[in-house]
Design a protein around this motif. Sequence first.
Motif, short mmCIF file in Angstrom:
data_model
loop_
_atom_site.label_atom_id
_atom_site.label_comp_id
_atom_site.label_asym_id
_atom_site.label_seq_id
_atom_site.Cartn_x
_atom_site.Cartn_y
_atom_site.Cartn_z
N MET A 50 0.64 -1.31 -0.08
CA MET A 50 -0.15 0.08 0.20
C MET A 50 0.95 1.16 0.02
N MET A 51 1.98 1.31 0.92
CA MET A 51 2.68 2.34 0.79
C MET A 51 3.51 2.44 -0.55
N ARG A 52 4.02 1.41 -1.16
CA ARG A 52 4.63 1.48 -2.40
C ARG A 52 3.49 2.32 -3.50
N THR A 53 2.35 2.12 -3.58
CA THR A 53 1.25 2.70 -4.55
C THR A 53 1.05 4.15 -4.12
N GLY A 54 1.02 4.21 -2.82
CA GLY A 54 0.72 5.57 -1.95
C GLY A 54 -0.55 5.86 -2.16
N LYS A 55 -1.37 4.51 -2.08
CA LYS A 55 -2.92 4.70 -1.53
C LYS A 55 -3.11 3.78 -0.59
N PRO A 56 -4.32 4.37 0.24
CA PRO A 56 -5.00 5.36 -0.12
C PRO A 56 -4.32 6.78 -0.19
N TYR A 57 -4.63 7.58 -0.91
CA TYR A 57 -3.83 8.89 -1.09
C TYR A 57 -3.71 9.82 0.43
N PHE A 58 -4.40 9.69 1.08
CA PHE A 58 -4.55 10.42 2.51
C PHE A 58 -3.33 9.78 3.24
N GLY A 59 -2.76 8.60 3.02
CA GLY A 59 -1.54 7.98 3.62
C GLY A 59 -0.25 8.50 3.27
N ARG A 60 -0.24 9.44 2.13
CA ARG A 60 0.86 10.13 1.71
C ARG A 60 1.32 11.29 2.55
N LEU A 61 0.41 11.64 3.49
CA LEU A 61 0.58 12.75 4.57
C LEU A 61 1.48 12.34 5.38
N PHE A 62 1.69 11.01 5.71
CA PHE A 62 2.78 10.51 6.51
C PHE A 62 4.13 9.81 5.80
N VAL A 63 3.89 9.54 4.57
CA VAL A 63 5.05 8.82 3.71
C VAL A 63 5.73 9.65 2.69
N GLY A 64 4.95 10.65 2.29
CA GLY A 64 5.49 11.54 1.16
C GLY A 64 4.29 11.93 0.31
N LEU A 65 4.09 13.10 -0.22
CA LEU A 65 3.20 13.53 -0.97
C LEU A 65 3.37 13.10 -2.55
N THR A 66 4.45 13.27 -3.05
CA THR A 66 4.63 12.92 -4.29
C THR A 66 5.57 12.09 -4.96
N LYS A 67 6.33 11.36 -3.87
CA LYS A 67 7.29 10.17 -3.67
C LYS A 67 7.52 10.04 -2.12
N PRO A 68 8.16 8.98 -2.05
CA PRO A 68 8.33 8.38 -0.58
C PRO A 68 9.25 9.25 -0.27
N PRO A 245 -7.14 -3.13 10.75
CA PRO A 245 -6.03 -2.32 10.60
C PRO A 245 -5.87 -1.73 9.09
N VAL A 246 -6.72 -1.88 8.23
CA VAL A 246 -6.71 -1.58 6.91
C VAL A 246 -7.62 -0.06 7.03
N LEU A 247 -7.19 1.02 6.77
CA LEU A 247 -7.94 2.27 7.05
C LEU A 247 -8.48 2.58 5.53
N SER A 248 -9.83 3.09 5.51
CA SER A 248 -10.33 3.49 4.02
C SER A 248 -11.23 4.78 4.58
N PHE A 249 -11.62 5.41 3.83
CA PHE A 249 -12.54 6.53 4.09
C PHE A 249 -13.87 6.14 4.73
N SER A 250 -14.51 4.98 4.39
CA SER A 250 -15.59 4.67 4.85
C SER A 250 -15.51 4.22 6.20
N LEU A 251 -14.39 3.47 6.51
CA LEU A 251 -14.17 3.01 8.00
C LEU A 251 -13.93 4.35 8.82
N LEU A 252 -13.15 5.12 8.24
CA LEU A 252 -13.02 6.62 9.04
C LEU A 252 -14.18 7.16 9.20
N GLY A 253 -15.05 7.06 8.56
CA GLY A 253 -16.46 7.54 8.65
C GLY A 253 -17.27 6.72 9.61
N GLN A 254 -17.05 5.59 9.61
CA GLN A 254 -17.98 4.93 10.61
C GLN A 254 -17.30 4.72 12.11
N MET A 255 -15.97 4.99 12.03
CA MET A 255 -15.49 5.28 13.35
C MET A 255 -15.93 6.53 13.98
#
Length: 329
Positions: A50-68, A245-255
């Motif tokens: 998932m980190m390799r693909t940079g998806k979901p995109y909000f994960g890039r806030l932690f690992v890098g916006l345009t590249k790792p 342990p797998v975050l998605s927008f839907s899980l975030l909303g449900q949380m």
Amino acid sequence: MQTNKMNAIVANGYGSPEVFQYQEVERPEPKADEVLVRVVSTSATRADTMMRTGKPYFGRLFVGLTKPKSPIPGTGFAGYVEEVGSAVSRYKKGDRVFGETTLGFSANAEFLVIKEEGVILPLPENLDFAEAAVFCDGHLTSFNFLYQIAQIKKGQHWLINGASGSLGSSAVQLAKYFGADVTAVTSTKNVGLVKSLGADHVIDYSQEDFHQSETKFDCVYDSVGKSSFGACKSILKEEGSYLSPVLSFSLLGQMLWTQLFGKKKARFEATGLKSDDQLRELLEKVVEVQQSGKLKTIIDRQFPLAKLSEAHRYIDTGHKRGNVVLLTA
């Protein structure tokens, strides 16, 4: 002749497994409070893909916006202490160690540096390097969810989806260790495996839909993120929890929604975002379980470090059993 070079995997962008290049790079030098580890084995995980693909995109806030931010991927490692900084007192050259670099990444390499106070521990004598390298993926994450987040109790009924994967195979064993009644969901070919890990009941998802279960569960641990709180709500007890342990927008909303309304809860936590002290303390507890003989590490395949792309392609198939290990030599 000593060299300051090493071989490592480098990714200068996000994308398919082909973004990984096996290259010679500068070997890191330990600062005063750091340990230089000569890596024997390291991990390749679903989280890494998932980190390799940079998806979901909000994960890039932690690992890098345009590249790792860290071009060398990987977090789990096991190896020998090669060198210590001037302020290090806990380790010495030649010590066997293992741990997790968390957001520092850089583990898919022949050497890495980590702070003495980081997520690093001495390697127990009865734990080999391959097992230790993946210890902080399935075991540490699942322990955090069961012990810390859900506060599992003896006699509870747990359903574990994805029971043959890295997190799931660990969760089955840990749930039994804590005294729960465990229903494991897996594929036909892995029924025998999850039974051998201690599952009380096994659901073959190709034959039966676990969402239609007549049993009500205190917790559903969706280790692969293939279901949802909404789909599992009907099989949860009145104050039951859906954990993933797998975050998605839907899980975030449900949380957020379930924190305010209703007794049934959706829960997520990024284990790797805990402090190093918290993670090291949890890891010490997991080692105690392993040392008691109640926790086995399932290793599916091992690849040379240079074949990380191949390892990721295999993980991407979704049919991994347990863990995938990379060997540096």
